[in-house]
Design a protein around this motif. Structure first.
Motif, PDB file in Angstrom:
ATOM      1  N   ALA A  20     -73.416  11.528 -10.003  1.00  0.00           N
ATOM      2  CA  ALA A  20     -73.745  12.157  -8.716  1.00  0.00           C
ATOM      3  C   ALA A  20     -73.724  11.106  -7.619  1.00  0.00           C
ATOM      4  N   GLU A  21     -73.371  11.535  -6.425  1.00  0.00           N
ATOM      5  CA  GLU A  21     -73.199  10.579  -5.326  1.00  0.00           C
ATOM      6  C   GLU A  21     -73.457  11.272  -3.982  1.00  0.00           C
ATOM      7  N   LEU A  22     -74.037  10.528  -3.037  1.00  0.00           N
ATOM      8  CA  LEU A  22     -74.173  11.030  -1.671  1.00  0.00           C
ATOM      9  C   LEU A  22     -72.804  10.983  -1.002  1.00  0.00           C
ATOM     10  N   LEU A  23     -72.418  12.075  -0.373  1.00  0.00           N
ATOM     11  CA  LEU A  23     -71.135  12.080   0.328  1.00  0.00           C
ATOM     12  C   LEU A  23     -71.220  11.234   1.593  1.00  0.00           C
ATOM     13  N   VAL A  24     -72.421  11.225   2.207  1.00  0.00           N
ATOM     14  CA  VAL A  24     -72.608  10.491   3.461  1.00  0.00           C
ATOM     15  C   VAL A  24     -73.807   9.555   3.322  1.00  0.00           C
ATOM     16  N   PRO A  25     -73.579   8.339   2.830  1.00  0.00           N
ATOM     17  CA  PRO A  25     -74.701   7.396   2.737  1.00  0.00           C
ATOM     18  C   PRO A  25     -75.131   6.861   4.095  1.00  0.00           C
ATOM     19  N   GLU A  26     -74.289   7.005   5.100  1.00  0.00           N
ATOM     20  CA  GLU A  26     -74.631   6.512   6.445  1.00  0.00           C
ATOM     21  C   GLU A  26     -75.719   7.368   7.094  1.00  0.00           C
ATOM     22  N   GLU A  27     -76.398   6.789   8.068  1.00  0.00           N
ATOM     23  CA  GLU A  27     -77.459   7.516   8.775  1.00  0.00           C
ATOM     24  C   GLU A  27     -76.909   8.403   9.897  1.00  0.00           C
ATOM     25  N   ASP A  28     -75.801   7.996  10.478  1.00  0.00           N
ATOM     26  CA  ASP A  28     -75.305   8.749  11.627  1.00  0.00           C
ATOM     27  C   ASP A  28     -74.430   9.932  11.195  1.00  0.00           C
ATOM     28  N   ASP A  29     -74.046  10.715  12.169  1.00  0.00           N
ATOM     29  CA  ASP A  29     -73.305  11.931  11.878  1.00  0.00           C
ATOM     30  C   ASP A  29     -71.841  11.589  11.610  1.00  0.00           C
ATOM     31  N   ILE A  30     -71.422  11.820  10.387  1.00  0.00           N
ATOM     32  CA  ILE A  30     -70.026  11.590  10.015  1.00  0.00           C
ATOM     33  C   ILE A  30     -69.276  12.897  10.223  1.00  0.00           C
ATOM     34  N   SER A  31     -68.121  12.821  10.857  1.00  0.00           N
ATOM     35  CA  SER A  31     -67.406  14.043  11.231  1.00  0.00           C
ATOM     36  C   SER A  31     -67.070  14.882  10.003  1.00  0.00           C
ATOM     37  N   LEU A  32     -66.929  16.172  10.243  1.00  0.00           N
ATOM     38  CA  LEU A  32     -66.563  17.066   9.144  1.00  0.00           C
ATOM     39  C   LEU A  32     -65.208  16.674   8.568  1.00  0.00           C
ATOM     40  N   ALA A  33     -64.289  16.253   9.419  1.00  0.00           N
ATOM     41  CA  ALA A  33     -62.961  15.854   8.936  1.00  0.00           C
ATOM     42  C   ALA A  33     -63.073  14.681   7.964  1.00  0.00           C
ATOM     43  N   GLU A  34     -63.935  13.722   8.282  1.00  0.00           N
ATOM     44  CA  GLU A  34     -64.121  12.575   7.392  1.00  0.00           C
ATOM     45  C   GLU A  34     -64.830  12.991   6.097  1.00  0.00           C
ATOM     46  N   ARG A  35     -65.803  13.881   6.206  1.00  0.00           N
ATOM     47  CA  ARG A  35     -66.481  14.379   4.993  1.00  0.00           C
ATOM     48  C   ARG A  35     -65.471  15.048   4.068  1.00  0.00           C
ATOM     49  N   VAL A  36     -64.637  15.891   4.655  1.00  0.00           N
ATOM     50  CA  VAL A  36     -63.610  16.590   3.873  1.00  0.00           C
ATOM     51  C   VAL A  36     -62.645  15.580   3.239  1.00  0.00           C
ATOM     52  N   ARG A  37     -62.275  14.557   4.030  1.00  0.00           N
ATOM     53  CA  ARG A  37     -61.356  13.547   3.508  1.00  0.00           C
ATOM     54  C   ARG A  37     -61.954  12.857   2.268  1.00  0.00           C
ATOM     55  N   ARG A  38     -63.260  12.547   2.339  1.00  0.00           N
ATOM     56  CA  ARG A  38     -63.917  11.897   1.196  1.00  0.00           C
ATOM     57  C   ARG A  38     -63.908  12.804  -0.040  1.00  0.00           C
ATOM     58  N   VAL A  39     -64.204  14.072   0.172  1.00  0.00           N
ATOM     59  CA  VAL A  39     -64.226  15.010  -0.961  1.00  0.00           C
ATOM     60  C   VAL A  39     -62.831  15.121  -1.562  1.00  0.00           C
ATOM     61  N   ASN A  40     -61.840  15.279  -0.708  1.00  0.00           N
ATOM     62  CA  ASN A  40     -60.487  15.496  -1.216  1.00  0.00           C
ATOM     63  C   ASN A  40     -59.893  14.230  -1.830  1.00  0.00           C
ATOM     64  N   THR A  41     -60.364  13.063  -1.406  1.00  0.00           N
ATOM     65  CA  THR A  41     -59.952  11.825  -2.087  1.00  0.00           C
ATOM     66  C   THR A  41     -60.457  11.851  -3.528  1.00  0.00           C
ATOM     67  N   ALA A  42     -61.723  12.267  -3.710  1.00  0.00           N
ATOM     68  CA  ALA A  42     -62.273  12.378  -5.072  1.00  0.00           C
ATOM     69  C   ALA A  42     -61.493  13.424  -5.874  1.00  0.00           C
ATOM     70  N   CYS A  43     -61.145  14.528  -5.232  1.00  0.00           N
ATOM     71  CA  CYS A  43     -60.361  15.584  -5.918  1.00  0.00           C
ATOM     72  C   CYS A  43     -59.006  15.040  -6.355  1.00  0.00           C
ATOM     73  N   PHE A  44     -58.408  14.221  -5.490  1.00  0.00           N
ATOM     74  CA  PHE A  44     -57.089  13.651  -5.790  1.00  0.00           C
ATOM     75  C   PHE A  44     -57.184  12.664  -6.953  1.00  0.00           C
ATOM     76  N   LEU A  45     -58.227  11.830  -6.927  1.00  0.00           N
ATOM     77  CA  LEU A  45     -58.353  10.783  -7.949  1.00  0.00           C
ATOM     78  C   LEU A  45     -58.792  11.345  -9.305  1.00  0.00           C
ATOM     79  N   LEU A  46     -59.663  12.360  -9.275  1.00  0.00           N
ATOM     80  CA  LEU A  46     -60.297  12.826 -10.523  1.00  0.00           C
ATOM     81  C   LEU A  46     -59.811  14.191 -10.980  1.00  0.00           C
ATOM     82  N   ASP A  47     -59.030  14.851 -10.158  1.00  0.00           N
ATOM     83  CA  ASP A  47     -58.610  16.245 -10.350  1.00  0.00           C
ATOM     84  C   ASP A  47     -59.701  17.178  -9.817  1.00  0.00           C
ATOM     85  N   LYS A  48     -59.281  18.185  -9.070  1.00  0.00           N
ATOM     86  CA  LYS A  48     -60.264  19.018  -8.355  1.00  0.00           C
ATOM     87  C   LYS A  48     -61.186  19.811  -9.292  1.00  0.00           C
ATOM     88  N   GLN A  49     -60.756  20.014 -10.561  1.00  0.00           N
ATOM     89  CA  GLN A  49     -61.641  20.711 -11.512  1.00  0.00           C
ATOM     90  C   GLN A  49     -62.800  19.831 -11.959  1.00  0.00           C
TER      91      GLN A  49
END
Ligand SMILES: [Zn+2]
Length: 201
Positions: A47-76
């Motif tokens: 398990a991991e925090l998607l946003v370890p930073e304190e400030d507001d990370i844009s939705l586009a960047e949040r999505v990019r982080r999730v989809n990077t994990a999906c790409f590396l590990l497979d979305k399933q």
């Protein structure tokens, strides 16, 4: 299975607080997200925090982080839970809406399986509390809304609105030790149910 926990907003997000200022959504959801991640890690989950930073990370960047994990590990092999606190008004006055709810995108996907698992656990851990359901649309308990983070991520993804910060009773529960524990437990237990379902399915 990689479990990504997103806390709704950053400290610099305007508004998003209870009318009396005792709950700030960004702080509350961050504490909750950390508690859930630590507990899941203790149970052996990745398990991991998607946003370890304190400030507001844009939705586009949040999505990019999730989809990077999906790409590396497979979305399933990835699930995303975005944690929020609901509000019925604009934060300046007390309102009457109450309860816990979980959202997926429109249509039937593995996100609905994840949401159903969370509802099953909510019925146990949030006993006596209002659980808001929307069976009318597709026969599932979850609500359907094309929130940006749900629509643009490739893995099973849900957004949880944990009670209403502008309802006095909900707010007292949110801030209580009992409420914090029960809300965290609901999400942890729901994730465990879902991981077992996805692995066996
Ligand atoms: Zn929010």
């Amino acid at each position: 299975m990689k479990i990504l926990i997103d806390n709704g907003h950053g400290l610099d997000t305007p508004g998003k607080r209870s009318p009396d200022g005792t709950l700030i959504e960004a702080i509350y959801t961050r504490q909750l997200a950390k508690r859930i991640v630590v507990d899941l890690q203790d149970r052996g989950y990745d398990a991991e925090l998607l946003v370890p930073e304190e400030d507001d990370i844009s939705l586009a960047e949040r999505v990019r982080r999730v989809n990077t994990a999906c790409f590396l590990l497979d979305k399933q092999n990835v699930i995303l839970i975005s944690i929020h606190v609901n509000a019925a008004g604009n934060g300046t006055q007390w309102m009457n809406a109450t309860g816990w709810s979980c959202y997926t995108t429109k249509g039937h996907t593995l996100s609905d399986t994840l949401a159903t698992c969370l509802y099953q656990s909510a019925r146990h851990t949030l006993k006596g509390k209002a659980i808001r359901t929307d069976y009318a649309r597709d026969g599932d308990p979850d609500w359907e809304e094309n929130f940006y983070i749900l629509r643009h991520t490739h893995c099973p993804a849900v957004l949880i609105e944990n009670f209403f910060m502008d309802n006095k009773q909900d707010l007292a529960y949110l801030l209580s030790q009992e409420g914090r524990r029960a809300i965290a437990e609901t999400i942890i237990d729901g994730i465990e149910r879902c991981v077992l379902t996805l692995l066996s399915g």
